[in-house]
Motif scaffolding. Structure first.
Motif, PDB file in Angstrom:
ATOM      1  N   ALA A  81       0.854  -1.184   0.000  1.00 35.38           N
ATOM      2  CA  ALA A  81       0.000   0.000   0.000  1.00 35.38           C
ATOM      3  C   ALA A  81       0.893   1.239   0.000  1.00 35.38           C
ATOM      4  O   ALA A  81       1.791   1.358   0.832  1.00 35.38           O
ATOM      5  N   LEU A  82       0.649   2.112  -0.942  1.00 31.60           N
ATOM      6  CA  LEU A  82       1.409   3.353  -0.985  1.00 31.60           C
ATOM      7  C   LEU A  82       0.699   4.383  -0.123  1.00 31.60           C
ATOM      8  O   LEU A  82      -0.516   4.501  -0.160  1.00 31.60           O
ATOM      9  N   GLY A  83       1.452   5.118   0.647  1.00 39.44           N
ATOM     10  CA  GLY A  83       0.877   6.131   1.506  1.00 39.44           C
ATOM     11  C   GLY A  83       1.628   6.193   2.814  1.00 39.44           C
ATOM     12  O   GLY A  83       2.320   5.246   3.196  1.00 39.44           O
ATOM     13  N   SER A  84       1.505   7.323   3.460  1.00 37.44           N
ATOM     14  CA  SER A  84       2.173   7.531   4.748  1.00 37.44           C
ATOM     15  C   SER A  84       1.127   7.743   5.831  1.00 37.44           C
ATOM     16  O   SER A  84       1.126   8.745   6.536  1.00 37.44           O
ATOM     17  N   ASP A  85       0.228   6.758   5.947  1.00 34.37           N
ATOM     18  CA  ASP A  85      -0.822   6.813   6.953  1.00 34.37           C
ATOM     19  C   ASP A  85      -0.914   5.435   7.608  1.00 34.37           C
ATOM     20  O   ASP A  85      -0.354   4.461   7.114  1.00 34.37           O
ATOM     21  N   GLU A  86      -1.614   5.358   8.721  1.00 35.04           N
ATOM     22  CA  GLU A  86      -1.656   4.108   9.485  1.00 35.04           C
ATOM     23  C   GLU A  86      -2.252   2.945   8.685  1.00 35.04           C
ATOM     24  O   GLU A  86      -1.801   1.812   8.817  1.00 35.04           O
ATOM     25  N   THR A  87      -3.228   3.209   7.845  1.00 35.24           N
ATOM     26  CA  THR A  87      -3.821   2.145   7.036  1.00 35.24           C
ATOM     27  C   THR A  87      -2.781   1.539   6.100  1.00 35.24           C
ATOM     28  O   THR A  87      -2.677   0.311   5.981  1.00 35.24           O
ATOM     29  N   SER A  88      -2.005   2.383   5.451  1.00 36.65           N
ATOM     30  CA  SER A  88      -0.939   1.896   4.565  1.00 36.65           C
ATOM     31  C   SER A  88       0.139   1.185   5.359  1.00 36.65           C
ATOM     32  O   SER A  88       0.624   0.113   4.958  1.00 36.65           O
ATOM     33  N   TYR A  89       0.551   1.770   6.473  1.00 37.84           N
ATOM     34  CA  TYR A  89       1.585   1.142   7.302  1.00 37.84           C
ATOM     35  C   TYR A  89       1.155  -0.263   7.731  1.00 37.84           C
ATOM     36  O   TYR A  89       1.927  -1.208   7.669  1.00 37.84           O
ATOM     37  N   ALA A  90      -0.100  -0.387   8.185  1.00 35.84           N
ATOM     38  CA  ALA A  90      -0.592  -1.686   8.672  1.00 35.84           C
ATOM     39  C   ALA A  90      -0.579  -2.737   7.561  1.00 35.84           C
ATOM     40  O   ALA A  90      -0.222  -3.895   7.799  1.00 35.84           O
ATOM     41  N   ALA A  91      -0.953  -2.359   6.336  1.00 36.70           N
ATOM     42  CA  ALA A  91      -0.961  -3.306   5.215  1.00 36.70           C
ATOM     43  C   ALA A  91       0.452  -3.738   4.830  1.00 36.70           C
ATOM     44  O   ALA A  91       0.651  -4.847   4.326  1.00 36.70           O
ATOM     45  N   ASN A  92       1.425  -2.879   5.067  1.00 36.01           N
ATOM     46  CA  ASN A  92       2.806  -3.182   4.672  1.00 36.01           C
ATOM     47  C   ASN A  92       3.576  -3.994   5.712  1.00 36.01           C
ATOM     48  O   ASN A  92       4.614  -4.575   5.389  1.00 36.01           O
ATOM     49  N   ARG A  93       3.085  -4.074   6.924  1.00 36.90           N
ATOM     50  CA  ARG A  93       3.741  -4.873   7.978  1.00 36.90           C
ATOM     51  C   ARG A  93       3.238  -6.307   7.867  1.00 36.90           C
ATOM     52  O   ARG A  93       2.264  -6.688   8.517  1.00 36.90           O
ATOM     53  N   ARG A  94       3.925  -7.119   7.045  1.00 34.81           N
ATOM     54  CA  ARG A  94       3.366  -8.427   6.712  1.00 34.81           C
ATOM     55  C   ARG A  94       4.454  -9.452   6.415  1.00 34.81           C
ATOM     56  O   ARG A  94       5.595  -9.114   6.160  1.00 34.81           O
TER      57      ARG A  94
END
Length: 169
Positions: free
Chosen positions: A145-158
């Motif tokens: 997920a591209l973006g610098s917000d919590e939703t993007s961060y959460a999708a990238n921690r995997r």
């Protein structure tokens, strides 16, 4: 002249070997098509990947910020992945560790490695041979997920389980 001959031979060999397709058995069946028999279904890596994700509910597990601890939901997903992998004993796979964009490149590569290894350790504890499991960390280099917000961060921690081929040959 000799260089052209060698080059032609190399290209010809590459074409012959590069076009071969692997046929993976489905649920242990390796029948040749015949009257009244179940034919071998040719599985592509993409179809095996899709089957893994559908059967296990997901091909990925998520992590908390700056963590490689498996949540209860992640554990349940990995147990279902292990069940699928037991039904497909010839499948080799890789577990990719990923992070969000925060932190240094080196820190995130190390954290992604710990995430991939945590997932691999649970699969091994569920009876999957460690010889079938490869781990790799991409750190923050391949965000989902591209973006610098919590939703993007959460999708990238995997950690993502990827079917990479036939382990049997």
């Amino acid at each position: 002249m000799m260089n052209k001959l060698v080059l032609t031979a190399v290209i010809g060999a590459a074409m012959l070997t590069g076009c071969a397709s692997k046929r993976l058995p489905v649920d242990g069946n390796s029948y040749a098509p015949g009257a009244g028999e179940t034919p071998v279904v040719e599985n592509t890596l993409a179809s095996l990947q899709a089957d893994l994700a559908a059967s296990a509910g997901s091909d990925r597990v998520l992590f908390g910020y700056d963590s490689f601890t498996l949540t209860q939901e992640a554990r349940q997903t990995l147990v279902r992945q292990a069940e699928w992998l037991r039904r497909h004993p010839d499948v080799a796979f890789s577990i990719e560790g990923h992070c969000d964009e925060r932190g240094t490149r080196d820190y995130n590569l190390a954290l992604g490695d710990r995430r991939a290894r945590a997932a691999a350790a649970l699969l091994a504890a569920e009876g999957i041979s460690p010889m079938r499991i490869r781990t790799i960390s991409y750190g923050k280099e391949r965000p989902e997920a591209l973006g610098s917000d919590e939703t993007s961060y959460a999708a990238n921690r995997r950690a993502v389980s990827i079917v990479i081929g036939n382990n049997g040959g």
